[in-house]
Design an enzyme around this catalytic site. Structure first.
Site, short mmCIF file in Angstrom:
data_model
loop_
_atom_site.label_atom_id
_atom_site.label_comp_id
_atom_site.label_asym_id
_atom_site.label_seq_id
_atom_site.Cartn_x
_atom_site.Cartn_y
_atom_site.Cartn_z
N HIS A 77 0.67 -1.11 0.13
CA HIS A 77 0.06 -0.08 -0.05
C HIS A 77 0.85 1.23 0.03
O HIS A 77 1.88 1.39 0.54
CB HIS A 77 -1.17 -0.04 1.17
N ASN A 78 0.41 2.42 -0.86
CA ASN A 78 0.96 3.73 -0.74
C ASN A 78 2.29 3.76 -1.60
O ASN A 78 3.12 4.58 -1.53
CB ASN A 78 1.10 4.15 0.61
#
Lengths: 343, 343, 343
Positions: free
Chosen positions: C244-245
């Site tokens: 994520h991210n």
């Protein structure tokens, strides 16, 4: 998709003390830095305290120790554990953000008449539920999932798309199984016979406890004779491989791309970093932490952090050191010889 | 799911000599240790011999050398290769345990009229079989599988759920393909052009021999110009990556999470441990064994076992050794200098 | 599946100068070595020049510098960049070889009435497109794909079988997404609370640029608060994990089995070798090259090639060196002590 919640509603949901105007509304969760006047933020670690005073956030979740510093800045919600508060806030947000599953069985799903579908469960398009399978109350079975014969999905457990759960395998309650997960494929077992491999059929199942989350495309093989077991609260990231007869203790977490070979026993509250490998038949005690990309080649019976990774370097330096490494034992012998000669 | 077989039936199936009462029935296969009076067990390695006398097992599979020791304890089946006997016993068990596939094409499956479905084949719900594809006699195509145009699935080969076989690819007879396997995705090929990547279309196929087993979510890319090939009897575990134009020799086995880069040629009867990586364009001779998590960076032309893994240690010790490793070449130079100085 | 093209048509398509008979037809692309009289070949690197004169190829793609040498042999097409020419030739071939997608929505697909399907798009059997999703003009959605609510698939982007795109996620134009890819599963985020893990819901999306190719069974997680981003022209091989991210810069390529942990920022034009691991929250500059199976444990801010892999060796030699490695820091201390003693 615009979500807007009032500070009053948020404080009530989190069970914290609100300092400031309950009617102020926020539409975004974000870190202190870069927060806008419609952002709700959080201060979960003292190292970010310097960012507090200057943040434009509408409201900040803080611990009691930060109460005054936060109040001097503006609105705040005081909580014993602001990071837990942040987690619960994301859950509140998700209730509004995530498209809700439609209860009931989609007309296209193929459900064996002997399967049991609990009240309020949602079975999406093209799902297949085989004979004797049990889907618990409020469970969600995504599109293109396959629930094998006599498998059991616990209440409120959610399966995303393309998940397959093999015959006889079970998942507890409140689980989250992401897309493409394969539970209950055959473990990798063969008897060598005159240069070829004779299949050892895998007769065990997979048993998964409550509150387990399993990342996308992760695989958990069925046991050879006994079962493969994930205890309550285990969290596995994406593309993890769990071999046959592995047992993973409660609340152990594994990051992406971890491989655990057959018959390994991993304790509770362990943390296995991304890309790490645990060889077969080993035991890891409770609370063992394995650094990312490390290879566990022997049992680890004491809690603590363990690592084993070749340090990265610019390629030319690595080449020299790696070449020398192949002579390391010889270097030690030469050092010993020198030590003997040197008074 | 209760399975109960008589020792007489088992001995007949395995082709061994039964010592003891043919009418005794067993309902479980298990190791000597922990065996119950309804367990059938096996003694496949002399190191477990000490467990024989005290085992409560109803019957034990043993080699001729163990005949007398086993007979002194109780019932036994004498076989030339008890471990092979055990494997065949699991196969007998699985015939009763595994839900049988229903022959015929499920009403929901989408079969192109030009596809050919062999006698006795089973095509499950929501399977898609494209134009010109051939599904052999007695083959099993699981739910949500996709067989591309002109692909061929050999007789008695079984595909679990969500398997995709790309156009023009072929699998031999008696194969087992577990859930989520992707056969025939494009190999990873691009020409660098002014800072971006121009796709090199992958024009080859994947050709898989007979008696091949492929684990869940494993990927086998189609070749660039020629084909990617798995020869007869190859066994791949879960989450393995086989790049384009790779050739894997007969009866080679790879454990979970192995990655083989493009155009590598791997011999027959090799064993590649879990998480190992084989770089592109290399050659491995027949009967090469690669330890788990090792990285093959040069061709290996002699049979034998090869390893290359940083040993795991407690984190503090690892940090010290890893930091020193980055100076290893310099240490060797210093050692040389000392050697010159020391008479 | 026999494809036959004339040299005239090929030269016209590639925009090069044809030396030789435009009516000669070829039915195979292949390397110089092993070329048949119906093969079209290419000379993209001077190191293969020695193979030119003796090749039986019907025609060879060459650079202007090789014009005369090629003409002395036989037919040739002269191009500024013969390797790019080869790539474009494979594309021409694929137009004839790859089964074309049928425009329109298959009768079995489940399309929410609020979804938007662009002109000429192809939606295959058993695809599911949820509320508010947008499928661009000429896009291809393969069998058993799931496009979540409000997701967007750009024009001419092709999804193979069993791909899932989570709600709110987007893919740009001309993308190629191979089988089993999961885009937008939850990132791996939990708050530790008294020995168990409290879920941090993942509220961001995945945003993917134009001309991105993603290999089979690769996973790209949605962001926690902000989005996970793949910029234009990124190429990911099979079984890659993007946490994520993460942000991946334009035209960066990652080979199979790479794992990138959460919040890492990877520059443009990077190349990450197969099986490499990038730890979380790190930054890689533009044009960084990571060797296969290396572990990036610190940010890399300068372009260049970086490596970190234990060299493979025969097992006995490895065992000795690995054992000694665990004493390496001590060896350095002993060397220092000797140096002090030696004048």
């Amino acid at each position: 998709m615009a979500i807007e919640l009032s500070l009053g509603d948020i404080a009530a949901h989190l069970g914290g003390e609100l300092i400031g105007d309950a009617n102020v509304r926020v539409n975004r969760i974000g870190p202190l830095e870069g927060a806008t006047p419609s952002t709700i933020s959080f201060l979960s670690h003292p190292k970010y305290q310097s960012q507090l005073a200057g943040s434009a956030a509408a409201c900040v979740l803080v611990s009691p120790a930060m109460r005054e510093a936060a109040a001097a800045r503006g609105a705040a919600i005081v909580l014993d554990d602001p990071y837990l508060g942040f987690a619960r806030l994301t859950q509140l947000w998700a209730q509004h953000l995530r498209p809700p599953a439609t209860p009931g069985v989609h007309a296209s799903a193929v459900i064996d008449p002997t399967a049991s579908i609990g009240a309020g469960a949602s079975i999406a398009a093209f799902a297949v539920v085989d004979a004797g399978a049990v889907v618990g109350e409020g469970a969600v079975i995504g599109p293109h999932c396959h629930i094998g014969a006599n498998a059991a999905i616990g209440a409120k457990t959610r399966l995303a798309s393309n998940v397959s759960v093999g015959f006889g395998c079970s998942i507890g309650q409140r689980g989250i199984i992401h897309g493409g997960v394969v539970i209950g494929a055959d473990g990798f077992g063969f008897a060598p016979v005159g240069g070829r491999w004779e299949k050892i059929e895998q007769l065990g199942n997979v048993r998964i406890g409550d509150d387990v989350e399993i990342g996308a495309n992760t695989c958990i093989d069925r046991g050879a004779l006994a079962d493969t077991v994930l205890e309550d609260g285990v969290k596995l990231d994406n593309l993890v491989q769990i071999g046959h007869n592995v047992r993973v203790g409660a609340h152990t977490a594994m990051a992406g791309c971890v491989g655990v070979a057959g018959s390994a026993t991993i304790g509770a509250h362990c943390q296995i970093g991304g890309g790490a490998v645990v060889l077969g038949h080993l035991t890891l005690a409770d609370r063992v932490i394995i650094s990312a990309a490390s290879v566990v080649m022997r049992s680890i019976l004491k809690p603590g952090q363990y690592s084993g990774v070749f340090p990265i370097d610019d390629n030319a330096a690595w080449e020299k050191n790696a070449a020398t490494l192949r002579q390391l034992h010889g270097l030690r012998e030469r050092l010993r010889a020198l030590e003997k000669k040197t008074p």
